[in-house]
Scaffold this motif. Structure first.
Motif, short mmCIF file in Angstrom:
data_model
loop_
_atom_site.label_atom_id
_atom_site.label_comp_id
_atom_site.label_asym_id
_atom_site.label_seq_id
_atom_site.Cartn_x
_atom_site.Cartn_y
_atom_site.Cartn_z
N LEU A 255 7.00 -110.71 -12.35
CA LEU A 255 6.29 -111.33 -11.23
C LEU A 255 6.60 -110.62 -9.92
N VAL A 256 7.88 -110.31 -9.69
CA VAL A 256 8.27 -109.60 -8.47
C VAL A 256 7.63 -108.21 -8.43
N MET A 257 7.64 -107.55 -9.61
CA MET A 257 7.04 -106.21 -9.68
C MET A 257 5.54 -106.28 -9.36
N PHE A 258 4.86 -107.28 -9.94
CA PHE A 258 3.42 -107.42 -9.70
C PHE A 258 3.12 -107.72 -8.23
N LEU A 259 3.88 -108.68 -7.67
CA LEU A 259 3.64 -109.04 -6.26
C LEU A 259 3.96 -107.87 -5.33
N SER A 260 5.06 -107.16 -5.64
CA SER A 260 5.41 -106.00 -4.80
C SER A 260 4.33 -104.93 -4.84
N ALA A 261 3.85 -104.64 -6.06
CA ALA A 261 2.79 -103.64 -6.20
C ALA A 261 1.50 -104.10 -5.54
N LEU A 262 1.21 -105.43 -5.71
CA LEU A 262 -0.03 -105.96 -5.14
C LEU A 262 0.02 -105.92 -3.61
N ILE A 263 1.15 -106.38 -3.04
CA ILE A 263 1.27 -106.38 -1.57
C ILE A 263 1.23 -104.96 -1.03
N THR A 264 1.94 -104.05 -1.69
CA THR A 264 1.95 -102.65 -1.25
C THR A 264 0.55 -102.05 -1.30
N GLY A 265 -0.15 -102.30 -2.41
CA GLY A 265 -1.50 -101.78 -2.54
C GLY A 265 -2.45 -102.37 -1.52
N THR A 266 -2.31 -103.70 -1.27
CA THR A 266 -3.17 -104.37 -0.29
C THR A 266 -2.95 -103.81 1.11
N LEU A 267 -1.67 -103.64 1.47
CA LEU A 267 -1.37 -103.06 2.79
C LEU A 267 -1.92 -101.65 2.92
N ILE B 29 -10.10 -103.11 -5.51
CA ILE B 29 -9.91 -103.68 -6.84
C ILE B 29 -9.07 -102.78 -7.73
N TYR B 30 -9.13 -101.46 -7.47
CA TYR B 30 -8.33 -100.54 -8.29
C TYR B 30 -6.84 -100.74 -8.04
N GLY B 31 -6.46 -101.07 -6.83
CA GLY B 31 -5.06 -101.36 -6.53
C GLY B 31 -4.59 -102.62 -7.24
N LEU B 32 -5.46 -103.66 -7.26
CA LEU B 32 -5.13 -104.91 -7.95
C LEU B 32 -4.99 -104.68 -9.46
N LEU B 33 -5.95 -103.99 -10.05
CA LEU B 33 -5.88 -103.73 -11.49
C LEU B 33 -4.69 -102.85 -11.85
N SER B 34 -4.39 -101.89 -10.97
CA SER B 34 -3.24 -101.01 -11.23
C SER B 34 -1.93 -101.78 -11.16
N SER B 35 -1.88 -102.79 -10.28
CA SER B 35 -0.67 -103.61 -10.19
C SER B 35 -0.43 -104.34 -11.51
N ALA B 36 -1.52 -104.96 -12.04
CA ALA B 36 -1.39 -105.67 -13.32
C ALA B 36 -1.09 -104.69 -14.46
N ALA B 37 -1.76 -103.53 -14.43
CA ALA B 37 -1.56 -102.56 -15.51
C ALA B 37 -0.14 -102.01 -15.49
N SER B 38 0.42 -101.78 -14.29
CA SER B 38 1.77 -101.24 -14.22
C SER B 38 2.79 -102.21 -14.80
N VAL B 39 2.58 -103.53 -14.59
CA VAL B 39 3.48 -104.54 -15.17
C VAL B 39 3.38 -104.50 -16.70
N ILE B 40 2.14 -104.43 -17.19
CA ILE B 40 1.94 -104.42 -18.65
C ILE B 40 2.56 -103.16 -19.26
N ILE B 41 2.36 -102.00 -18.62
CA ILE B 41 2.90 -100.74 -19.16
C ILE B 41 4.43 -100.77 -19.14
N PHE B 42 4.99 -101.27 -18.04
CA PHE B 42 6.45 -101.36 -17.96
C PHE B 42 6.99 -102.26 -19.05
N ASN B 43 6.33 -103.40 -19.27
CA ASN B 43 6.77 -104.33 -20.31
C ASN B 43 6.63 -103.70 -21.69
N PHE B 44 5.57 -102.94 -21.90
CA PHE B 44 5.29 -102.39 -23.23
C PHE B 44 6.25 -101.26 -23.59
#
Length: 521
Positions: free
Chosen positions: A105-117, A69-84
């Motif tokens: 969206l691409v950034m989130f999916l890339s981070a999510l897939i990378t974290g999941t793998l 779950i930390y990888g998933l939350l970090s993916s969302a947080a990284s998108v928000i931080i980058f946007n901010f």
């Protein structure tokens, strides 16, 4: 190993809960990544480079934290931080350019897939470590069980191994203890009392498991208020014991249960092998006893018939026709009856003696004796047929003393000389020698008869083996004399052996520990 087990189990318990340590790791990684991103921006790097740094951060977070779950939350947080921080207008969650939503969206999916793998890779490595750990546990247990001498020691080894691995109190009941009265209890804390596991309530649960071949006790539907979880030590439908594992407030997880069942299976298999080995050994002993009994019955039926027939026939002649026989004939008949009866008495004495020795029921009455006197005493009890042979004694020039059971050693010499008389023709030479050699007294009985057949040499000291040579007086031997001699000499710490005599004949020699002569003035 114990520390590794605790560490692993701790991780398993933390897997499905949030912990401050993992939150701090994730926040720290994102904070550091943001600092690097600001550095890249000042150095003129493009937004793609900054996005890559955040994806790398998510990968690292997925590797160093327990829960995916930390990888998933970090993916969302990284998108928000980058946007901010890095999109126009800065320090807001809005974006002017139309392509940014796709970028996010691409950034989130890339981070999510990378974290999941990364999480799956970590989980795969974790399972591989589990398999290796379980294999090591089972190998260690197998080695310890292999060194155990009996089923009781196997149970103790298993109990100690369970305590060592899981830090839980363990109770084991043997399969032959149907009433579960004598458990083996191994405590994780030696200062803790064992009494709570020895109550009648706990024993009733163990009895139920032994009878029904099913688990019961704590964490189950049957007897859930018991202190321990009870499992059968079984191979298929055969139950070889019951193991109780203390549960208390800490329930075993899946991996712990898997290792527990594997270890109990190893113990059950070892107990089954031990039982099979004991049954095989008992069957071999029974078969040997049956063979000995059959040999004895066969020998008695064939070989005792001749002397018994002779005794009954001569006695019948004396009763019916005594007046018709002259004095010399009557004396010969009396002599034949006496010889045959003494042969039977000697046979029975040998049989009883060797039975007592083989069963370990003979206590040696040791005393220091002069071997010259022992040999003379033995020759007084030799069969009257000794007059038909030339018996000589070659004495040593020094005193030969040995600490022996005189009665038994006399019996050995009688049997060896009688054996020489039986298997050699009339007028044969029988020589008895005594000497001291290397701290041992060596006594030999040699004859110049036909000797020992090659095929008989390996078996002449076995009970009921009489060899191929015929006895000179037509009575076959039951093959007890030499077996008795070997047992007696072995009991004295000596050796008995048979050799060929040159140019022909046989030599039987035995050794006895020598005693030193003490001179007193």
């Amino acid at each position: 190993m114990l520390q590794g087990t605790k560490s692993y189990l701790t991780k398993r318990r933390k897997k499905f809960v949030f912990c401050v340590q993992d939150i701090m790791k994730s926040a720290g990684a994102l904070l550091l990544t943001t600092g690097i991103a600001f550095l890249f921006q000042r150095l003129g790097f493009t937004e793609a480079n900054i996005i890559t740094v955040y994806i790398l951060s998510v990968l690292i977070i997925s590797l160093v934290t327990v829960n995916p779950i930390y990888g998933l939350l970090s993916s969302a947080a990284s998108v928000i931080i980058f946007n901010f921080f890095f999109t126009e207008p800065k320090y807001t969650l809005f974006a002017y350019e139309q392509g940014y939503p796709v970028t996010f969206l691409v950034m989130f999916l890339s981070a999510l897939i990378t974290g999941t793998l990364a999480s799956e890779l970590k989980e795969h490595a974790h399972k591989s470590a589990q398999a290796a750990y379980r294999t090591k546990i089972l190998l260690d247990t197998e080695k310890l069980l292999g060194k155990a001498k009996d089923s009781s020691e196997m149970m103790q080894v298993t109990a100690r191994q369970l305590v060592k691995l899981f830090c839980r109190d363990t109770v084991l009941y043997a399969g032959d203890d149907l009433e579960c009265r004598n458990p083996f209890v191994c405590m994780a804390d030696e200062e803790k009392s064992k009494e709570e596991y020895l109550s009648e309530k706990e024993k009733n649960v163990a009895r139920w498991v032994m009878e029904h071949n099913q688990c019961a006790g704590a964490s189950t539907k049957r007897f859930p208020d018991a202190k321990c979880l009870y499992l059968a030590l079984r191979v298929n439908d055969s139950v070889y014991g019951v193991a109780g594992i203390a549960i208390a407030e800490k329930m075993p997880d899946d991996f712990e249960k898997e290792v527990l069942l594997s270890l109990l299976g190893e113990c059950a298999l070892a107990l089954e092998n031990d039982k099979n080995a004991r049954e095989k050994e008992e069957a071999a002993i029974m078969a040997k006893n049956e063979q000995l009994r059959a040999n004895l019955l066969r020998s008695i039926s064939h070989d005792l018939r001749t002397p018994l027939t002779s005794i009954s026939g001569n006695a019948s002649n004396l009763m019916a026709n005594e007046a018709c026989f002259d004095s010399e004939t009557r004396q010969q008949l009396y002599s034949d009856i006496y010889d045959d009866s003494m042969w039977l008495i000697g046979l029975v004495e040998n049989l009883l003696a060797i039975t007592r020795i083989e069963e370990g029921r003979v206590n040696l009455h040791l005393s220091v004796e002069l071997m010259d006197e022992v040999v003379k005493e033995a020759l007084k009890h030799i069969t009257r047929k000794k007059s038909e042979h030339h018996i000589s004694i070659q004495k040593s020039e020094e005193f030969l003393l040995a600490k022996i059971d005189t009665r038994l050693i006399v019996q050995v010499i009688i049997n060896l000389v009688d054996n020489a008389i039986k298997y050699t023709p009339k007028d044969s030479n029988i020589e008895i020698k005594m000497k001291k050699e290397n701290g041992l007294i060596v006594i030999s009985v040699a004859d110049d008869g036909p000797g020992i057949a090659k095929q008989d040499k390996e078996h002449i000291f076995e009970m009921f083996y009489s060899g191929q040579n015929k006895v000179a007086d037509s009575k076959r031997s039951l093959g007890l004399g030499l077996a008795l001699c070997k047992s007696i000499i072995n009991a004295h710490g000596g050796e008995l052996q048979a050799e060929d005599r040159v140019p022909h004949g046989a030599v039987f020699s035995f050794t006895l520990p020598a005693e030193e002569v003490s001179m007193y003035e």
